[in-house]
Write a protein that holds these residues in place. Sequence first.
Motif, PDB file in Angstrom:
ATOM      1  N   TRP A 124      -7.019 -24.359 -36.400  1.00 13.25           N
ATOM      2  CA  TRP A 124      -6.414 -25.028 -35.248  1.00 13.25           C
ATOM      3  C   TRP A 124      -7.427 -25.912 -34.545  1.00 13.25           C
ATOM      4  O   TRP A 124      -8.623 -25.598 -34.509  1.00 13.25           O
ATOM      5  CB  TRP A 124      -5.861 -24.016 -34.257  1.00 13.25           C
ATOM      6  CG  TRP A 124      -4.439 -23.619 -34.533  1.00 13.25           C
ATOM      7  CD1 TRP A 124      -3.315 -24.136 -33.977  1.00 13.25           C
ATOM      8  CD2 TRP A 124      -3.992 -22.599 -35.450  1.00 13.25           C
ATOM      9  NE1 TRP A 124      -2.208 -23.517 -34.480  1.00 13.25           N
ATOM     10  CE2 TRP A 124      -2.582 -22.570 -35.390  1.00 13.25           C
ATOM     11  CE3 TRP A 124      -4.652 -21.729 -36.325  1.00 13.25           C
ATOM     12  CZ2 TRP A 124      -1.821 -21.707 -36.160  1.00 13.25           C
ATOM     13  CZ3 TRP A 124      -3.894 -20.870 -37.085  1.00 13.25           C
ATOM     14  CH2 TRP A 124      -2.495 -20.859 -37.003  1.00 13.25           C
TER      15      TRP A 124
ATOM     16  N   SER B  83       0.058 -16.347 -33.639  1.00 12.51           N
ATOM     17  CA  SER B  83       0.324 -17.528 -34.457  1.00 12.51           C
ATOM     18  C   SER B  83      -0.234 -17.362 -35.863  1.00 12.51           C
ATOM     19  O   SER B  83       0.360 -17.819 -36.838  1.00 12.51           O
ATOM     20  CB  SER B  83      -0.279 -18.772 -33.796  1.00 12.51           C
ATOM     21  OG  SER B  83       0.339 -19.052 -32.561  1.00 12.51           O
TER      22      SER B  83
ATOM     23  N   THR C 284      -6.469 -26.934 -28.864  1.00  8.30           N
ATOM     24  CA  THR C 284      -5.126 -26.369 -28.894  1.00  8.30           C
ATOM     25  C   THR C 284      -5.188 -24.883 -28.547  1.00  8.30           C
ATOM     26  O   THR C 284      -5.980 -24.137 -29.121  1.00  8.30           O
ATOM     27  CB  THR C 284      -4.495 -26.539 -30.285  1.00  8.30           C
ATOM     28  OG1 THR C 284      -4.474 -27.926 -30.621  1.00  8.30           O
ATOM     29  CG2 THR C 284      -3.085 -25.995 -30.305  1.00  8.30           C
TER      30      THR C 284
ATOM     31  N   LEU D 152      -8.159 -18.855 -36.434  1.00  7.67           N
ATOM     32  CA  LEU D 152      -7.791 -19.790 -35.368  1.00  7.67           C
ATOM     33  C   LEU D 152      -8.823 -20.896 -35.232  1.00  7.67           C
ATOM     34  O   LEU D 152      -8.483 -22.076 -35.099  1.00  7.67           O
ATOM     35  CB  LEU D 152      -7.651 -19.043 -34.033  1.00  7.67           C
ATOM     36  CG  LEU D 152      -6.381 -18.228 -33.809  1.00  7.67           C
ATOM     37  CD1 LEU D 152      -6.494 -17.416 -32.523  1.00  7.67           C
ATOM     38  CD2 LEU D 152      -5.164 -19.142 -33.739  1.00  7.67           C
TER      39      LEU D 152
ATOM     40  N   LYS E 156      -0.871 -26.926 -41.896  1.00 11.82           N
ATOM     41  CA  LYS E 156      -1.549 -25.769 -41.311  1.00 11.82           C
ATOM     42  C   LYS E 156      -1.570 -24.603 -42.282  1.00 11.82           C
ATOM     43  O   LYS E 156      -2.596 -23.918 -42.442  1.00 11.82           O
ATOM     44  CB  LYS E 156      -0.854 -25.364 -40.013  1.00 11.82           C
ATOM     45  CG  LYS E 156      -1.640 -24.379 -39.153  1.00 11.82           C
ATOM     46  CD  LYS E 156      -2.799 -25.071 -38.466  1.00 11.82           C
ATOM     47  CE  LYS E 156      -2.319 -26.094 -37.474  1.00 11.82           C
ATOM     48  NZ  LYS E 156      -3.425 -26.812 -36.824  1.00 11.82           N
TER      49      LYS E 156
END
Length: 225
Positions: A184, A194, A188, A180, A158
Amino acid sequence: MAQKILVVDDEQDLCEILQFNLESEGFEVCTACSGEEALEILSATGEPFSLMILDVMMERMSGFDVAERLREEGNNIPIIFVTALTQEADQLRGFQKGGDDYICKPYSFPNVLARVKAILKRTSDLPEKRTLDEGILHIDLSNNTISVNGNPVVLTKKELTILLLLVQNKGKYFSREEILQQAWNKDTFVGDRSVDVHIARIRKKLGEAGTMINNKTGFGYHFEA
């Protein structure tokens, strides 16, 4: 050395027909009957493929999902979609997912071969840049290794995806939402926090080179050597 092509289709007969015809033209061909199998082959094979012929309508993981995953991971293998989806919106979606060409079923092999040769000629004529050097930061794209001042740096998958997104788009700002979406899985559910946590980890691991990743209020994160 023969150029390697990966053919992905959940109809085994179509895979075998394309394999036979492409091998008759001098290509080395590997087949997969699902998106998951295709990703496993690409991650396990040391020698890279020159091109992928990818069906769209497959169970569990569609061809669009496969292409999206590859592009998120920084894999720029040329992709030709082959599908029964003939609407313009579907074709546009294919290109948005990172496809290089789009062929509607039923197709003729001479048409497929012409598209394959055109893409391979175009990509082989381009100088292949397999490394990214930004000051003290060195990224080897052939094996996804990173070093700072010659010292190896280990990132998670990631973290590497986020770093490549920023470095390969140097100077461009990415909001947390955009990061994001790129880093991701769409299924999810994670929050903006994050992104901040992962960026902080990347900066720490990169040490001195971590200062190249900046955040500007109202704009987002960007990389500047």
